[in-house]
Design an enzyme around this catalytic site. Structure first.
Site, short mmCIF file in Angstrom:
data_model
loop_
_atom_site.label_atom_id
_atom_site.label_comp_id
_atom_site.label_asym_id
_atom_site.label_seq_id
_atom_site.Cartn_x
_atom_site.Cartn_y
_atom_site.Cartn_z
N TYR A 65 0.82 -1.19 0.00
CA TYR A 65 0.00 0.00 0.00
C TYR A 65 0.86 1.26 0.00
O TYR A 65 0.37 2.34 -0.30
CB TYR A 65 -0.92 0.02 1.22
N SER A 92 -0.42 5.64 -4.11
CA SER A 92 -0.58 6.71 -3.14
C SER A 92 0.25 6.46 -1.90
O SER A 92 0.96 5.46 -1.79
CB SER A 92 -2.06 6.84 -2.76
N SER A 97 -2.97 11.23 -1.46
CA SER A 97 -3.90 10.40 -2.20
C SER A 97 -5.09 11.24 -2.61
O SER A 97 -5.22 12.39 -2.20
CB SER A 97 -4.37 9.21 -1.35
N ILE A 98 -5.96 10.67 -3.42
CA ILE A 98 -7.20 11.35 -3.79
C ILE A 98 -8.14 11.34 -2.59
O ILE A 98 -8.48 10.27 -2.08
CB ILE A 98 -7.84 10.68 -5.02
N ASN A 99 -8.53 12.50 -2.14
CA ASN A 99 -9.35 12.66 -0.96
C ASN A 99 -10.82 12.67 -1.37
O ASN A 99 -11.27 13.58 -2.07
CB ASN A 99 -8.98 13.97 -0.26
N ASN A 133 -7.79 3.08 -3.54
CA ASN A 133 -8.41 2.04 -2.73
C ASN A 133 -9.61 2.61 -1.98
O ASN A 133 -9.44 3.51 -1.15
CB ASN A 133 -7.41 1.46 -1.72
N GLU A 134 -10.81 2.15 -2.31
CA GLU A 134 -12.04 2.54 -1.62
C GLU A 134 -12.20 4.05 -1.55
O GLU A 134 -12.57 4.60 -0.51
CB GLU A 134 -12.09 1.93 -0.22
N ASP A 175 -17.26 -2.92 -1.05
CA ASP A 175 -18.49 -3.56 -1.49
C ASP A 175 -19.67 -2.74 -0.98
O ASP A 175 -20.27 -3.04 0.05
CB ASP A 175 -18.54 -5.00 -0.96
N GLU A 235 -9.93 -7.91 -1.02
CA GLU A 235 -9.96 -8.24 0.41
C GLU A 235 -11.13 -9.20 0.64
O GLU A 235 -12.19 -9.04 0.05
CB GLU A 235 -10.19 -7.01 1.29
N TYR A 267 -7.91 -10.93 4.29
CA TYR A 267 -7.59 -9.93 5.30
C TYR A 267 -7.47 -10.65 6.65
O TYR A 267 -8.40 -11.28 7.10
CB TYR A 267 -8.72 -8.90 5.38
#
Length: 507
Positions: A65, A92, A97-99, A133-134, A175, A235, A267
């Site tokens: 990550y 990232s 990262s993209i906020n 990620n998410e 998800d 995950e 996970y």
């Protein structure tokens, strides 16, 4: 505890797609950290401890990550290569990262992403990268997906521009029921140049001795049966029932799911406060295997999905998805995407500004000053709106360069009156030279308001030093969240190649 923030992915079957050759994956998330200083692939001692354990769990891909692109990764990457283990890394960092709350795709983040690619492309066992990620995790944050997709587009273009070997750029998603279909379609629509190369799905719906139908695995499988990109569980491993039995492994690698899914990521590898671990760390050279380790190991040892021969593979699912339209549940227009960050253009507008921020103003105050200036002049050239699909030419610049544009615009509108470049000492005038060449052409295309489309050599570049900003990491959601480790998540894919003779494969 030694740093353990990397991810191991298990690949058991080669799966080939029109855009990327990807393995079937099985994975385990190792730990979580919000510390930019901890780079797992720069810790040779930890790698020497953990790589053999990953190999025991039949690992052939790991995911990180976070890495420090300035660190030396050669020792860990050599250990991984010798063990037949590939790498997928997030681009990232915990602090860059993209906020999702205030998304942007700009020069400093572009520079972070490209620096990771530059560092890891030299290792032949690097096969790809996650651009996020998410990030979008509610309908209200789906506008952030436009910035994710722009980053995918630009990183794919960067890899090609630099002449690097083929490496994929993908995304890992939560998800979330009311956005999952639209999100999957959005990131795989419009054109191959913009679409993700692989899709990672974070799923925690199989708890205890569930079933293929009850868990929703059957529905998810049918949803992705005709998806263009390779898909895998980024995950999984619900722990509502402990110790975990991992009966879902049999389904995930069974004949039905392996027709669609390229395996999954468990996970997590290291035991933490949230009780998802397979092992606990004893010291820098040893770990203790937990009950979950035994259960997972037993199930993964029996996984034997059928492989695909690359030479004889002909893709059938080649049509991209239909882009979702903007409504109350989806807030990102399919086109245009945010502009490619171009530090040359940002430097250009800053250098041509006769009125700029004073050196005495601290960077933390830039945003406040920008708000004041934009209350006095139209700052459409700085605005970015994924829902309307309107992006100012300078929306991808850092805040200091944006300030230069806004201050100078107001100064010009006030006929360069001295008082118009003061702001109580927060602004100052500077000498300028006439723009020429590319700079002149770009400024002309952007227009006085900065709302035009810049096409002249609008190629992505590394961020300029004056354009640095940082964004909070998009924190994961769901059962696996653990407040004790901040908002940065690290995973480990634990996998193995079950095909006879499969070793390090040149992709």
């Amino acid at each position: 505890m030694a740093s353990t923030n990397y991810i191991a992915v298990t690949c058991v079957v080669l799966r080939i797609n029109v855009r990327l050759l990807l393995f079937h994956t099985q994975a385990v998330i190792l730990t979580r950290t919000d510390d930019d200083s901890k780079d797992p692939l720069a810790d040779a001692t930890a790698c020497a401890r953990d790589v053999p354990i990953m190999k025991e769990l039949r690992t052939n891909i790991i995911r990180t990550y976070y890495i420090n692109p300035d660190a030396d990764h050669s020792a860990c990457m050599k250990l991984l290569q010798d063990a037949g283990i590939y790498l997928i890394s997030d681009l990232s960092s915990p602090n860059s990262s993209i906020n999702r709350a205030d998304p942007e795709w700009q020069v400093s983040l572009y520079s972070r992403y490209t620096s990771v690619i530059d560092e890891l492309q030299q290792y032949n066992n690097t096969i790809g990268f996650f651009a996020g990620n998410e990030i979008s995790n509610t309908a209200a944050t789906t506008d952030a997906s436009a910035y994710v997709k722009a980053s995918v587009r630009d990183m794919k273009a960067y890899i090609k521009q630099k002449g690097y070997r083929s490496m994929g750029v993908g995304y890992a998603t939560a998800d979330v029921t009311n956005i999952r279909v639209n999100l999957a379609n959005y990131l795989d629509c419009e054109s191959d140049d913009e679409a993700i190369d692989f899709w990672g799905y974070n799923v925690y719906s199989w708890c205890g001795n569930s079933t293929y139908e009850k868990s929703g695995y059957s529905t998810r499988t049918e949803e992705f049966r005709n998806y263009t990109s390779p898909v895998f569980f980024a995950e999984y491993g619900c722990n509502e029932v402990q110790p975990r039995q991992f009966t879902e492994v049999d389904a995930l690698y069974g004949d039905t799911m392996s027709e669609v899914w390229s395996g999954g990521i468990v996970y997590m590898y290291f035991q933490e406060a949230n009780n998802y671990g397979l092992v606990s760390v004893v010291d820098s050279t040893s770990v203790s295997k937990l009950k979950d380790f035994t259960s997972y190991s037993n199930h993964i040892a029996t996984a034997s999905p059928t492989g695909t021969n690359k030479a004889s593979y002909t893709p059938t699912n080649t049509a991209l998805q239909v882009c979702p339209t903007v409504d109350s549940t989806w807030l990102a227009e399919a086109t245009p995407l945010p502009p490619t960050p171009d530090s040359t253009l940002c430097d250009c507008i800053a250098n041509q500004a006769a009125c700029v921020v004073s050196d005495s103003v601290k960077e933390a105050k830039y945003g406040t000053l920008l708000g004041v200036v934009c209350g006095m002049t139209d700052c459409g050239g700085l605005h970015s709106n994924a829902t309307t699909g309107k992006y100012g030419a300078y929306s991808m610049c850092g805040v200091k360069d944006q300030l230069a544009f806004a201050l100078n615009k107001y100064y010009d509108e006030q006929d360069k009156d001295a008082s118009a470049c003061s702001f109580s000492g927060s602004a100052k005038t500077q000498a300028t030279t006439k723009a020429t060449g590319t700079c002149s052409a770009q400024i002309k295309e952007a227009g006085t308001a900065g709302t035009g489309t810049v096409s002249t050599e609008a190629t992505a570049t590394s961020g300029s030093g004056s354009s640095s900003t940082s964004s909070s990491f998009a924190s994961p959601i769901g059962l696996h969240s653990s407040a004790s480790f901040g908002s940065f998540q690290v995973a480990a894919y634990i996998a193995t190649a079950l095909l006879a003779g499969v070793g390090m494969i040149a992709l």
